[in-house]
Write an enzyme that holds these catalytic residues in place. Structure first.
Site, PDB file in Angstrom:
ATOM      1  N   GLU A 236     -11.256   1.203  -3.369  1.00 24.40           N
ATOM      2  CA  GLU A 236     -11.544   0.972  -1.951  1.00 24.40           C
ATOM      3  C   GLU A 236     -12.102   2.230  -1.284  1.00 24.40           C
ATOM      4  O   GLU A 236     -11.550   3.318  -1.436  1.00 24.40           O
ATOM      5  CB  GLU A 236     -10.227   0.539  -1.284  1.00 24.40           C
TER       6      GLU A 236
ATOM      7  N   ASP B  78     -13.834  -0.966   3.219  1.00 27.35           N
ATOM      8  CA  ASP B  78     -12.904  -1.134   4.337  1.00 27.35           C
ATOM      9  C   ASP B  78     -13.588  -0.536   5.575  1.00 27.35           C
ATOM     10  O   ASP B  78     -14.295  -1.245   6.299  1.00 27.35           O
ATOM     11  CB  ASP B  78     -11.578  -0.424   3.972  1.00 27.35           C
TER      12      ASP B  78
ATOM     13  N   LYS C 254     -10.312  -6.521   8.111  1.00 27.31           N
ATOM     14  CA  LYS C 254      -9.301  -6.190   9.117  1.00 27.31           C
ATOM     15  C   LYS C 254      -9.878  -6.680  10.436  1.00 27.31           C
ATOM     16  O   LYS C 254     -10.971  -6.254  10.831  1.00 27.31           O
ATOM     17  CB  LYS C 254      -9.062  -4.675   9.180  1.00 27.31           C
TER      18      LYS C 254
ATOM     19  N   ASP D 132      -7.250   3.380  -3.084  1.00 22.75           N
ATOM     20  CA  ASP D 132      -7.956   3.479  -1.800  1.00 22.75           C
ATOM     21  C   ASP D 132      -8.148   4.952  -1.445  1.00 22.75           C
ATOM     22  O   ASP D 132      -7.170   5.686  -1.286  1.00 22.75           O
ATOM     23  CB  ASP D 132      -7.130   2.764  -0.716  1.00 22.75           C
TER      24      ASP D 132
ATOM     25  N   LYS E 267      -1.211  -0.948  -4.338  1.00 19.43           N
ATOM     26  CA  LYS E 267      -2.393  -0.136  -4.016  1.00 19.43           C
ATOM     27  C   LYS E 267      -1.907   1.279  -3.788  1.00 19.43           C
ATOM     28  O   LYS E 267      -0.932   1.480  -3.063  1.00 19.43           O
ATOM     29  CB  LYS E 267      -3.038  -0.703  -2.752  1.00 19.43           C
TER      30      LYS E 267
ATOM     31  N   LYS F  74      -2.932   5.307  -2.639  1.00 21.59           N
ATOM     32  CA  LYS F  74      -3.901   6.108  -1.913  1.00 21.59           C
ATOM     33  C   LYS F  74      -4.309   7.254  -2.823  1.00 21.59           C
ATOM     34  O   LYS F  74      -3.449   7.864  -3.470  1.00 21.59           O
ATOM     35  CB  LYS F  74      -3.265   6.653  -0.632  1.00 21.59           C
TER      36      LYS F  74
ATOM     37  N   GLY G 133      -4.381  -4.030   6.038  1.00 19.88           N
ATOM     38  CA  GLY G 133      -3.365  -3.829   7.070  1.00 19.88           C
ATOM     39  C   GLY G 133      -3.551  -2.489   7.743  1.00 19.88           C
ATOM     40  O   GLY G 133      -4.235  -1.604   7.219  1.00 19.88           O
TER      41      GLY G 133
ATOM     42  N   SER H 163       0.870  -1.178   0.000  1.00 24.76           N
ATOM     43  CA  SER H 163       0.000   0.000   0.000  1.00 24.76           C
ATOM     44  C   SER H 163       0.905   1.225   0.000  1.00 24.76           C
ATOM     45  O   SER H 163       1.665   1.436   0.944  1.00 24.76           O
ATOM     46  CB  SER H 163      -0.878  -0.043   1.261  1.00 24.76           C
TER      47      SER H 163
HETATM   48  O1  OSB Z   1      -7.086   2.155   4.494  1.00 25.30           O
HETATM   49  O2  OSB Z   1      -6.092   0.314   4.266  1.00 25.30           O
HETATM   50  C1  OSB Z   1      -6.159   1.422   4.797  1.00 25.30           C
HETATM   51  C2  OSB Z   1      -3.082   2.009   7.005  1.00 25.30           C
HETATM   52  C3  OSB Z   1      -3.655   2.659   8.070  1.00 25.30           C
HETATM   53  C4  OSB Z   1      -5.004   2.944   8.048  1.00 25.30           C
HETATM   54  C5  OSB Z   1      -5.788   2.549   6.956  1.00 25.30           C
HETATM   55  C6  OSB Z   1      -5.220   1.876   5.883  1.00 25.30           C
HETATM   56  C7  OSB Z   1      -3.835   1.637   5.893  1.00 25.30           C
HETATM   57  C8  OSB Z   1      -3.117   0.996   4.796  1.00 25.30           C
HETATM   58  C9  OSB Z   1      -1.828   0.287   5.141  1.00 25.30           C
HETATM   59  O3  OSB Z   1      -3.450   1.071   3.638  1.00 25.30           O
HETATM   60  C10 OSB Z   1      -1.752  -1.120   4.675  1.00 25.30           C
HETATM   61  C11 OSB Z   1      -0.603  -1.887   5.298  1.00 25.30           C
HETATM   62  O4  OSB Z   1      -0.597  -2.103   6.533  1.00 25.30           O
HETATM   63  O5  OSB Z   1       0.298  -2.271   4.559  1.00 25.30           O
HETATM   64 MG    MG Z   2      -8.366   1.065   3.202  1.00 24.79          MG
END
Ligand code: OSB
Ligand code: MG
Length: 369
Positions: free
Chosen positions: A213, A238, A262, A188, A161, A163, A290, A135
């Protein structure tokens, strides 16, 4: 037997590189490590709540309060040892899923260690290695993002992925797609858009994304269902999925075609497995999200990602992607391009390093019956 002692450590660990989402940029993270003791065996859990209530309403401090004042006293007063019994008893308290999940996880680790089996076996896992994805946060510029993506691809990751947020979305996806036409790519938004921007989001359909996402804020299953009808890209939820009931509502309403599981967000393994099983019956694939966990929480994620309906690459990367020095030995690494091998020792199957936990600890507290 009974739990003899529970220990909470409040930690702060710096990231190797800042992590920026649509709601904030962070350089480090706070979290809680939970240890439950029974008969010379220690079960470990990690609480994924963050310092600020941006991703969800919980924070590291609220989780500490809920653990200390409600959940730990519940374990001692009812002599709870079995994770399923804890899950049932803890239902009297509303919300606070991350706090509940962390203690449940510690009880699962303890149980699996007593049985001498890895958590993946206890939970019904069917895989020895899981597809890893990375990510990638928002950067100061597109060239810097492209450099980071190239670096991760060189390390062997096969799914990326990114953001996104308004102003960092369509053109960024276009640039990545032009350079990598076949890459498994997803985006995401962490809730940064609203239904008024549906036409704008529809432009993402041009980039053959694996999924989009959480485009809208958490409490908006209805608008997600309207967006999903307008887009060919599968919507993945999510933040919106906080329980089995919200997962059921989302699928029945057509709010998404994929769910990111999660364990912390849904309140533990028992609840996560209910969601997993329901999605499987419904023909909807899931994957493991994650929360930038330390190796302790990430090991739990590796185990849950072995269940049969985890059908997409997960947000699970090597220790080195997150922290200079992870809390476990050996660190988590890619076992071959795109995959991480799941530890096969008892419980989490990783070795927490007490001195490293101690060094990162800001405060700790020990509880006894
Ligand atoms: O939206 O998936 C998310 C990390 C903190 C809070 C929300 C998210 C995330 C990540 C990190 O995308 C994913 C990872 O732990 O590799
Ligand atoms: Mg997410």
């Amino acid at each position: 037997m009974a739990i003899e002692q529970i220990e909470l450590n409040f930690l702060r660990l710096p990231y190797v590189h800042f992590f920026e989402t649509s709601f904030s940029r962070a350089y480090d993270r706070t979290f809680i490590i939970i240890r439950v003791y029974e008969d010379g065996i220690i079960g470990y859990g990690e609480c994924v709540a963050e310092e600020k209530p941006l991703y969800s309403g919980e924070t590291t401090e609220t989780a500490w309060h809920i653990l200390k004042d409600f959940l730990i006293p519940l374990v001692f007063s009812r002599n709870l040892v079995e994770p399923e019994d804890f899950y049932e008893a803890a239902r009297v308290f509303r919300g606070n899923q991350m706090a509940k999940a962390s203690l449940e996880l510690a009880l699962w680790d303890l149980k699996a260690k007593k049985m001498g089996v890895p958590l993946s076996k206890l939970w019904g896992g069917v895989r020895e290695e899981i597809p890893a994805g990375v990510s990638v946060g928002i950067e100061d510029s597109v060239p810097e993002l492209m450099d980071r993506i190239e670096g991760y691809l060189n390390q062997g990751y096969e799914r990326i992925k990114i953001k996104i947020k308004p102003g960092w979305d369509v053109e960024v996806c276009r640039t990545i797609r032009e350079k990598y036409p076949k890459l498994m790519l997803q985006a995401d938004a962490n809730g940064a858009y609203s239904i008024e921007q549906a036409e704008h989001l529809r432009q993402l359909d041009a980039f053959n994304l694996l999924m989009l996402e959480q485009p809208f804020p958490p409490y908006d299953l209805w608008d997600h269902s309207k967006l999903q009808k307008k887009m060919t890209t599968p919507v993945c939820l999510d933040e919106s999925i906080i329980s089995f009931d919200s997962a059921r509502a989302a699928l029945e309403m057509g709010s998404c075609r994929v769910i990111n599981i999660k364990v912390g967000r849904v309140g533990g393994i028992v609840e996560a497995r209910k969601i997993h099983d329901y999605c499987q019956r419904y023909g909807v694939g899931v994957w493991c999200g994650g929360m930038l966990e330390s190796g302790i929480g990430r090991a739990a994620n590796l185990h849950i990602a072995t269940l049969p309906n985890f059908k997409y690459p997960n947000d699970l990367s090597s220790s080195a992607r997150y922290y200079q020095e992870d809390l476990i030995e050996p660190p988590i690494v890619l076992s071959r391009p795109g995959y991480i091998r799941v530890p096969d020792g008892p419980g989490l199957g990783v070795n927490p390093v007490p001195e490293r936990i101690e060094r990162a600890t800001l405060r700790k507290e020990i509880f006894k019956p």
